[in-house]
Design an enzyme around this catalytic site. Structure first.
Site, PDB file in Angstrom:
ATOM      1  N   HIS A 458     -25.560  64.563  -1.877  1.00  0.00           N
ATOM      2  CA  HIS A 458     -24.609  65.134  -3.024  1.00  0.00           C
ATOM      3  C   HIS A 458     -24.817  66.567  -2.873  1.00  0.00           C
ATOM      4  O   HIS A 458     -25.307  67.037  -2.063  1.00  0.00           O
ATOM      5  CB  HIS A 458     -25.336  64.753  -4.483  1.00  0.00           C
ATOM      6  CG  HIS A 458     -26.859  65.155  -4.767  1.00  0.00           C
ATOM      7  ND1 HIS A 458     -27.197  65.160  -5.998  1.00  0.00           N
ATOM      8  CD2 HIS A 458     -27.671  65.807  -3.878  1.00  0.00           C
ATOM      9  CE1 HIS A 458     -28.413  65.737  -6.041  1.00  0.00           C
ATOM     10  NE2 HIS A 458     -28.624  65.959  -4.897  1.00  0.00           N
ATOM     11  N   GLU A 459     -23.680  67.186  -3.758  1.00  0.00           N
ATOM     12  CA  GLU A 459     -23.414  68.685  -3.484  1.00  0.00           C
ATOM     13  C   GLU A 459     -22.941  68.999  -2.316  1.00  0.00           C
ATOM     14  O   GLU A 459     -23.091  70.254  -1.721  1.00  0.00           O
ATOM     15  CB  GLU A 459     -24.590  69.468  -3.931  1.00  0.00           C
ATOM     16  CG  GLU A 459     -25.279  69.335  -5.264  1.00  0.00           C
ATOM     17  CD  GLU A 459     -24.121  69.577  -6.401  1.00  0.00           C
ATOM     18  OE1 GLU A 459     -23.118  70.187  -6.262  1.00  0.00           O
ATOM     19  OE2 GLU A 459     -24.087  68.685  -7.493  1.00  0.00           O
ATOM     20  N   GLY A 460     -22.342  68.187  -1.405  1.00  0.00           N
ATOM     21  CA  GLY A 460     -21.789  68.414  -0.319  1.00  0.00           C
ATOM     22  C   GLY A 460     -22.528  67.778   0.934  1.00  0.00           C
ATOM     23  O   GLY A 460     -23.680  68.033   1.245  1.00  0.00           O
TER      24      GLY A 460
END
Length: 608
Positions: A458-460
């Site tokens: 998550h978040e990239g």
């Protein structure tokens, strides 16, 4: 030594954060007030989070047909966190904040991440959501939405991904159309009607607060009714779960935001993860079809504005990964000190008549513990350094602020990706230290691994961070950011060369940095992005290890100059481990980058 000892050393001896109190914004603070904040957070984490970490994992959120149900412990933990004031810790006093430096705020939040990241994850989203509105929202949006998030009345989310788009935000199809003739005159901002679906929304539905403020990326159709392709057409909207008036009071009307389902995760189960439907008619809103949303900033600026929250979240994700690694390290260290097994290796063989020794006395167990320490404490130093750069960016003089912003651009992909990979490896080593027990649910280390596995995604994802680093950050502005970071690394190397004990490490880092610079140039030598970026992830790994070697060398300089203590000796030994066991991994990663190796690019689908 304890986690608190290490935290204090990194903050006060290494980063010297007390000097921040000389700045006007932080003038009311001192080391004593920082200590008081840490004491409070450590106590709440110990009382309201630690005892219920396993409960949050086993009694994961479920939907009863009307609402998402979570155990009472989740409500109690959220209430305690709100009452601590930490949601608004870094905000102005007028907003109910404490005006804490970012580095102190993040350090304080680390206690909650280490105690139970599933119970504490919603707070990071809420403060990040509100911080974005403080930067890009109107005065009314700040007063009605951000202020109520900082007080804990409302919680917040970020709604980016869609089922068909995932990380490819250019392919989102959620639509936002002006809501009638008076849409542009609404006191809360230009009013739109949204229709679409969002996926992977953490804390997207719950009963922990009065309201949920969704920040939603959507596209405004052109005059022909078509969506603009790519990311340029993306705008950002506030879409509250429940509609509010201009004073922030609930109107009693539900917005057309509906839970479509919960995602059942490997770990990180304490926080509900949702699929949300916007504007599909489950909760019709008077006056038209679709969920009501208020434009944040200008049309088309959505992705740029959302990155304000995403970049802050990426540092937070890295610190969360670090704390999960640290929790596993502490658990495995405690186990290794108590678990008797085997006897010391001696000339002539082991003496079976002698008593067994704690496994911490075995060299290979110490290797695994030292690796965990090097990963977790190095990652913690990096995260705190980045948070300190945030403070410099916002409160330093013009030149220092500009340099801090440039360094943050360079280090943020590393601050997110490196801890999420290597502190996960620390969790794996913690399981290994416990052996068969580590693979059972009788001990917490297996949960730490499961919880931490999300952080590489998550978040990239790792791949996205690698593309961002090699494809954008190292080449932006003609390589200014890379050159600035190089100057900082070279300054540390020069200082370390003057200390005989650290001079060999300084030479190793100098050689590795030169190899990294050479590989960076070689990757782009043909000017063909497909060739340069095919090995972006090995580049990310090489860059990350090199950056962490720099951080460890800088920390070691302080540890060598400090009065002798277990904390200083432990940090020196961890630095030595990193240089002797970890930094030698970099050449293999750089080899495929420098040669623009095409093994993966040439692999054909049918060959799998």
């Amino acid at each position: 030594m304890s986690f608190r000892d290490t935290l204090d050393f990194l903050l006060y001896d290494w980063l010297n954060v007390e000097t921040l109190t000389a700045r006007e914004r932080f003038a009311d603070h001192s080391r004593e007030t920082f200590t008081s904040v840490f004491d409070t957070c450590e106590r709440i984490a110990r009382e309201k989070f630690v005892p219920f970490n396993r409960l949050a994992d086993t009694e994961e959120p479920h939907f009863d047909g009307e609402r998402v149900v979570q155990p009472q412990a989740a409500h109690d933990a959220a209430k305690a966190f709100v009452e601590s004031g930490m949601l608004a810790a870094a905000q102005d006093a007028e907003m109910g904040g404490m005006q804490l430096p970012c580095v102190i705020e993040m350090a304080a939040n680390s206690f909650f991440s280490k105690a139970s990241i599933g119970l504490g994850g919603g707070a990071m989203l809420t403060s990040g959501n509100a911080n974005l509105l403080m930067a890009h929202g109107t005065e009314a949006q700040k007063d009605v939405f951000a202020k109520n998030e900082f007080s804990g009345r409302f919680f917040g989310t970020m709604c980016l991904s869609e089922p068909q788009a995932g990380s490819s935000l250019s392919d989102i199809v959620t639509r936002a159309v002006p809501d009638g003739e008076g849409a542009g005159s609404d006191p809360l901002g230009p009013r739109y009607r949204l229709r679409g679906n969002k996926m992977w929304i953490s804390n997207g539905e719950h009963e922990l607060a009065e309201n949920i403020v969704h920040l939603v990326l959507a596209k405004i159709p052109g005059s022909d009714g078509q969506l603009v392709p790519g990311t340029k057409g993306i705008s950002l909207f506030i879409v509250p779960k429940k509609l509010v008036d201009t004073d922030g009071a609930l109107t009693g009307e539900r917005n057309d935001v509906a839970l479509a389902g919960l995602n059942h995760k490997l770990g990180y189960r304490g926080i509900p993860n949702t699929l949300l439907n916007f504007g599909e008619g489950k909760y019709p809103v008077r006056g038209g079809a679709g969920a009501i949303g208020y434009l944040v900033g200008r049309p088309g600026d959505g992705l740029r504005n959302m990155f304000h929250m995403m970049n802050e979240a990426r540092i937070g994700v890295g610190l969360g990964a670090t704390m999960l690694g640290y929790a596993g390290f502490e658990a495995s260290l405690d186990y290794a000190r108590q678990r008797p097994q085997g006897r010391p290796v001696a000339v002539g063989g082991k003496d079976a008549s002698r008593p067994q020794v704690p496994i911490v006395q075995h060299a290979d167990v110490r290797r695994m513990l030292l690796a965990q320490k090097a990963y977790c404490e190095g990652a913690m130093a990096l995260a705190l350094q980045c948070a300190h750069l945030v403070d410099e960016h916002h409160t330093g003089d013009a030149a220092a602020a500009a340099e801090a912003g440039l360094l943050l651009d360079m280090l943020t992909p590393i601050a997110k990706s490196w801890p999420s990979e290597w502190c996960l490896e620390a969790n794996s080593l913690a399981i290994q230290v416990l052996g068969g027990y580590g693979y059972t649910r009788d001990y917490p280390v297996e949960q730490y691994w499961r919880d931490n596995r999300l952080n590489m995604i998550h978040e990239g994802t790792h791949g996205i961070q690698g593309l961002d680093l090699l494809g954008r950050k190292v080449v932006m502005d003609g390589g200014r950011g890379f050159a600035l970071l190089a100057s900082r690394v070279e300054a540390t190397i020069a200082r370390a060369k003057a200390r005989p004990a650290l001079a060999p490490f300084a030479e190793s880092l100098a050689g590795t940095w030169a190899a990294l610079a050479k590989a960076t140039q070689a990757a782009w030598s043909t000017g063909v992005p497909e060739e340069a970026l095919a090995n972006a992830t090995p580049y990310l790994q090489a860059f990350g290890h090199t950056a962490l070697a720099w951080v460890w060398l800088d920390v070691a300089l302080t540890a060598h100059a400090a009065p002798d203590s277990d904390t200083a000796r432990g940090l020196r030994q961890a630095a030595q481990f990193f240089f002797r066991y970890e930094l030698p991994k970099v050449p293999a990663w750089l080899a495929v980058v420098e040669s623009r190796d095409d093994t993966c690019r040439q692999m054909q689908e049918a060959w799998f």
